[in-house]
Enzyme design. Structure first.
Site, short mmCIF file in Angstrom:
data_model
loop_
_atom_site.label_atom_id
_atom_site.label_comp_id
_atom_site.label_asym_id
_atom_site.label_seq_id
_atom_site.Cartn_x
_atom_site.Cartn_y
_atom_site.Cartn_z
N GLY A 8 0.80 -1.29 -0.34
CA GLY A 8 -0.24 0.02 -0.13
C GLY A 8 0.74 1.31 -0.30
CB ALA A 11 0.06 7.90 6.65
CG ASN A 93 -6.54 2.68 14.17
OD1 ASN A 93 -5.60 2.26 14.88
ND2 ASN A 93 -6.65 3.83 13.93
CB ALA A 118 1.14 9.47 14.72
CE LYS A 174 -3.91 2.10 18.23
NZ LYS A 174 -2.76 2.29 17.08
CG ASN A 178 -8.86 3.42 18.05
OD1 ASN A 178 -8.25 4.66 18.05
ND2 ASN A 178 -8.01 2.39 17.60
CG ASN A 192 -7.89 13.46 18.57
OD1 ASN A 192 -8.93 13.22 17.91
ND2 ASN A 192 -6.66 12.56 18.56
CB SER A 244 -7.66 7.75 11.50
OG SER A 244 -8.54 6.71 12.48
CD GLU A 256 -9.15 1.94 10.00
OE1 GLU A 256 -8.58 0.74 9.75
OE2 GLU A 256 -8.97 2.74 10.73
#
Length: 291
Positions: A8, A11, A93, A118, A174, A178, A192, A244, A256
C-alpha cells in the site's frame, strides 16, 4: 536476508519504509493501484525519503499497514504471490480481520501489530507526526528461527515494540480508546482536544461502562480508572490532531467503524448485550458516510 514487503501507499506503510532505510533493512513496496508517482516522507528530524513500487519478488514477510476494511481485498489480490512460508503481519486500527486471515491462509505464520507511531498523508507526501510504542503478538507462531528473526525485525522497525502472549489485551486497550475518540471527533467535527470539554464527559463514561460489559463477557479484565486515564491521556497528548475517522469523514472516505464500535457491537450481540451509546455512534457514523 528476509525479503520484506510493505503493501500500500498509506501513511504508516510509508513510515515503515522510511524506518527500513534508517535501519538498513532491505524492502520493497507493493501498491494496490496503477499509480506510479513516487511517495515521499519527511521525518520528525527533518530527513526526507522517497519511494517507488518494488519489483514483485515473493516476500518472506508481508506487512499490511492498511485500513481494516482494505485487508480482505489486499489479501485476495496478492494471494497467488504469497508462499505458505511467508509471515503475514496485520497492522491497522480496530479488530476483526484476524479470523479472516487465519482462515484464508491456514499454513502461514501470522502476526498482529498495533502502533502509536503517527504519520499523516496528503496526496503523495507523508509527514511523520509522532513517536510512540508498539505492541505485537502471534496469531499463528512459526518455527523458532523464523520467530526470532521476525521479532527482531519488528523490534527494529517499531521500536520500542512489546511482544504479548495474548495480543487481545493491547488490542482491546486500544479499542477502548478508538471507540471513544474516533466516532465522537468525527460526528462533532472537532480535533481530539475538543473532547476535554465537560460537555462530553458523561457520554465518554457511558461508552467506557458499555465497553467494560463486553470485555467482562469476553473474560478480559480492565479497570475503568485505567481506561479513563488512557482515554484522557491520548486526548491531551494528541489535542491538536484530528482522528483518522474524522479525516475519513472529512475527505468522504470509508471509515473503520465496522472494526471499532461495530466490532464491539458484534461481540456484544454474541453475548446478548445491548450497547445503547455505541449503537448510537455507529448509526451516526454510518449516516455521515452516506452523505
Amino acid at each position: 536476508m528476509l525479503n520484506l514487503t510493505i503493501v500500500g501507499r498509506g501513511a504508516i506503510g510509508t513510515l515503515l519504509a522510511a524506518r527500513c532505510i534508517e535501519q538498513n533493512i532491505a524492502f520493497q513496496m507493493w501498491w494496490r493501484d496503477a499509480v506510479t508517482t513516487p511517495l515521499s516522507i519527511t521525518m520528525k528530524d527533518g530527513k526526507q525519503h522517497q519511494f517507488q513500487q518494488g519489483k514483485g519478488q515473493a516476500p518472506d514477510i508481508l506487512i499490511l499497514p492498511l485500513k481494516a476494511w482494505q485487508i480482505a481485498p489486499a489479501l485476495d489480490e496478492f494471494a497467488e504471490h504469497i508462499p505458505t512460508s511467508c509471515c503475514i503481519a496485520l497492522l491497522h486500527n480496530g479488530i476483526g480481520t484476524e479470523t479472516l486471515a487465519l482462515n484464508a491462509f491456514p499454513d502461514n505464520p501470522l502476526v498482529r501489530l498495533t502502533t502509536n507511531r503517527a504519520a499523516k498523508k496528503q496526496q503523495d507526501t507523508v509527514l511523520e507526526t509522532g513517536y510512540g510504542n508498539s505492541q505485537a503478538g502471534w496469531l499463528r507462531t512459526p518455527g523458532d528461527q523464523v520467530k526470532q528473526e521476525t521479532e527482531a525485525l519488528f523490534n527494529r522497525l517499531l521500536s520500542p515494540c512489546e511482544w504479548h502472549r495474548d495480543i487481545r489485551i493491547p488490542l482491546w486497550n486500544k479499542l477502548a480508546i478508538n471507540c471513544v475518540i474516533n466516532p465522537l471527533t468525527a460526528i462533532h467535527n472537532i480535533a481530539n482536544g475538543g473532547l476535554q470539554s465537560p460537555h462530553y464527559q458523561q457520554l465518554i463514561a457511558q461508552l467506557l461502562d458499555e465497553f467494560l460489559l463486553v470485555a467482562q463477557a469476553e473474560k478480559l479484565t480492565f479497570e475503568k480508572s485505567d481506561l479513563e486515564h488512557n482515554v484522557s491521556q491520548v486526548i491531551a497528548m494528541t489535542a491538536e490532531n484530528y482522528s483518522s475517522m474524522h479525516q475519513d469523514i472529512h475527505f468522504k472516505r470509508p471509515t473503520e467503524i465496522d472494526y471499532i464500535n461495530g466490532y464491539l457491537l458484534q461481540v456484544a450481540a454474541s453475548h446478548g448485550i445491548t450497547l445503547t451509546a455505541h449503537q448510537a455512534l455507529y448509526a451516526q457514523i454510518r449516516q455521515l458516510e452516506s452523505v
